[in-house]
Design a protein around this motif. Structure first.
Motif, PDB file in Angstrom:
ATOM      1  N   GLY A 104      37.399  79.743  66.625  1.00 58.49           N
ATOM      2  CA  GLY A 104      38.439  80.453  65.895  1.00 58.49           C
ATOM      3  C   GLY A 104      38.818  79.888  64.549  1.00 58.49           C
ATOM      4  O   GLY A 104      39.750  80.382  63.910  1.00 58.49           O
ATOM      5  N   ARG A 105      38.079  78.871  64.077  1.00 51.60           N
ATOM      6  CA  ARG A 105      38.371  78.263  62.776  1.00 51.60           C
ATOM      7  C   ARG A 105      37.100  78.176  61.942  1.00 51.60           C
ATOM      8  O   ARG A 105      36.007  78.004  62.491  1.00 51.60           O
ATOM      9  CB  ARG A 105      38.960  76.864  62.937  1.00 51.60           C
ATOM     10  CG  ARG A 105      40.241  76.800  63.763  1.00 51.60           C
ATOM     11  CD  ARG A 105      40.771  75.372  63.824  1.00 51.60           C
ATOM     12  NE  ARG A 105      41.866  75.232  64.780  1.00 51.60           N
ATOM     13  CZ  ARG A 105      43.128  75.517  64.507  1.00 51.60           C
ATOM     14  NH1 ARG A 105      43.454  75.946  63.295  1.00 51.60           N
ATOM     15  NH2 ARG A 105      44.074  75.369  65.426  1.00 51.60           N
ATOM     16  N   ILE A 106      37.259  78.266  60.629  1.00 50.15           N
ATOM     17  CA  ILE A 106      36.141  78.018  59.727  1.00 50.15           C
ATOM     18  C   ILE A 106      36.019  76.502  59.570  1.00 50.15           C
ATOM     19  O   ILE A 106      36.891  75.853  59.012  1.00 50.15           O
ATOM     20  CB  ILE A 106      36.360  78.680  58.352  1.00 50.15           C
ATOM     21  CG1 ILE A 106      36.454  80.202  58.506  1.00 50.15           C
ATOM     22  CG2 ILE A 106      35.222  78.305  57.400  1.00 50.15           C
ATOM     23  CD1 ILE A 106      35.195  80.861  59.026  1.00 50.15           C
ATOM     24  N   THR A 107      34.929  75.950  60.084  1.00 45.75           N
ATOM     25  CA  THR A 107      34.762  74.496  60.077  1.00 45.75           C
ATOM     26  C   THR A 107      33.883  74.001  58.931  1.00 45.75           C
ATOM     27  O   THR A 107      33.958  72.823  58.565  1.00 45.75           O
ATOM     28  CB  THR A 107      34.160  74.018  61.403  1.00 45.75           C
ATOM     29  OG1 THR A 107      32.929  74.717  61.656  1.00 45.75           O
ATOM     30  CG2 THR A 107      35.129  74.286  62.555  1.00 45.75           C
ATOM     31  N   GLU A 108      33.053  74.886  58.374  1.00 47.01           N
ATOM     32  CA  GLU A 108      32.214  74.508  57.242  1.00 47.01           C
ATOM     33  C   GLU A 108      31.963  75.724  56.362  1.00 47.01           C
ATOM     34  O   GLU A 108      31.873  76.845  56.846  1.00 47.01           O
ATOM     35  CB  GLU A 108      30.848  73.984  57.703  1.00 47.01           C
ATOM     36  CG  GLU A 108      30.829  72.604  58.297  1.00 47.01           C
ATOM     37  CD  GLU A 108      29.408  72.109  58.516  1.00 47.01           C
ATOM     38  OE1 GLU A 108      28.878  71.403  57.635  1.00 47.01           O
ATOM     39  OE2 GLU A 108      28.825  72.463  59.555  1.00 47.01           O
ATOM     40  N   THR A 109      31.821  75.460  55.070  1.00 48.31           N
ATOM     41  CA  THR A 109      31.367  76.458  54.115  1.00 48.31           C
ATOM     42  C   THR A 109      30.190  75.852  53.372  1.00 48.31           C
ATOM     43  O   THR A 109      30.336  74.819  52.711  1.00 48.31           O
ATOM     44  CB  THR A 109      32.487  76.861  53.145  1.00 48.31           C
ATOM     45  OG1 THR A 109      33.536  77.528  53.882  1.00 48.31           O
ATOM     46  CG2 THR A 109      31.963  77.805  52.077  1.00 48.31           C
ATOM     47  N   GLY A 138      43.872  81.088  62.170  1.00 48.39           N
ATOM     48  CA  GLY A 138      44.251  80.841  60.782  1.00 48.39           C
ATOM     49  C   GLY A 138      43.046  80.779  59.865  1.00 48.39           C
ATOM     50  O   GLY A 138      42.679  79.706  59.392  1.00 48.39           O
ATOM     51  N   ILE A 139      42.436  81.934  59.579  1.00 50.20           N
ATOM     52  CA  ILE A 139      41.238  82.000  58.744  1.00 50.20           C
ATOM     53  C   ILE A 139      41.643  82.220  57.291  1.00 50.20           C
ATOM     54  O   ILE A 139      42.401  83.145  56.970  1.00 50.20           O
ATOM     55  CB  ILE A 139      40.305  83.147  59.185  1.00 50.20           C
ATOM     56  CG1 ILE A 139      39.939  83.011  60.669  1.00 50.20           C
ATOM     57  CG2 ILE A 139      39.061  83.193  58.304  1.00 50.20           C
ATOM     58  CD1 ILE A 139      39.103  81.810  60.988  1.00 50.20           C
TER      59      ILE A 139
END
Length: 226
Positions: free
Chosen positions: A194-199, A20-21
């Motif tokens: 598989g997930r974006i954990t930080e931006t 789920g990006i």
């Protein structure tokens, strides 16, 4: 060009690689993507490029992404018995752009009349990059663009990325050399399992680098006797 990714998911059998990006990419911006081996970076790039089927949506402000995308893969594929010059012409033809002046635009001084399969790793990387640049794309995915290249070519690639940004192009980079991301990116996304954990914005790049070093090294060296 602007690209919107929503709910992007990809599985291989029971192995859920992307979970789920949600990301937005804007014109004139350079984005970095970092993560451990197996985090899903290459799968994400392949989905953006239309090389993998997926769930979720990828939308652009006009046209189709694959028609305006320049994708430099980690290990570009080169057909046998194809010279560097023929490879560049093939890419130009695919986008219906002129293929004149290839020698003048050969900024990496590549031996264009030699078979591309005979090139070194770094030369192949530079040929692949030059090919997608000549296509005049609007969105660029550069997967490990500095891998295997010499220091002078690395400096040239850094400047190329800056020029793309100045021309209003959108650039997405993956690199194991964090310094290259610090020098070129406006934003860095961290992909983990598989997930974006930080931006992360520029003001936090040093902190992210410190965290990555701490995670990678930790106390692993304590037991090593030099």
């Amino acid at each position: 060009m602007n690209v919107e990714v929503r709910g992007l998911m990809k599985s291989f059998g029971q192995n859920e690689v992307l979970k789920g990006i949600d990301l937005d990419f804007r014109s004139g911006q350079v984005y970095g993507l970092v993560g451990r081996n197996g985090a899903g970076k290459t799968t994400f790039f392949n989905c953006l490029a239309g090389l993998e089927k997926h769930r979720g949506s990828i939308t652009v402000d006009s046209g189709r992404l694959k028609d305006r995308l320049g994708f430099l893969q980690t290990e570009p594929y080169f057909p046998s018995k194809l010279t560097g010059r023929e490879y560049l012409r093939l890419f130009c033809k695919a986008r219906r752009v002129p293929d004149e002046g290839l020698d003048e635009q050969n900024v990496f001084d590549l031996p264009l009349d030699r078979y591309a399969q005979q090139y070194s790793t770094g030369m192949k990387k530079k040929l692949g990059l030059l090919a997608v640049l000549l296509q005049r794309n609007g969105f660029f995915i550069l997967d490990e663009p500095f891998n295997g290249v010499d220091i002078h070519s690395g400096l040239l690639i850094t400047e190329i990325i800056r020029r793309l940004k100045g021309e209003g192009k959108t650039v997405l980079i993956s690199s194991h050399i964090f310094s290259t991301l610090k020098e070129t990116c406006d934003t860095i996304h961290v992909l983990n399992e598989g997930r974006i954990t930080e931006t992360i914005g520029k003001d936090e790049f040093d902190r992210l680098e410190h965290d990555m070093v701490a995670f990678a090294v930790g106390n692993r060296l304590d037991a090593l006797r030099f």
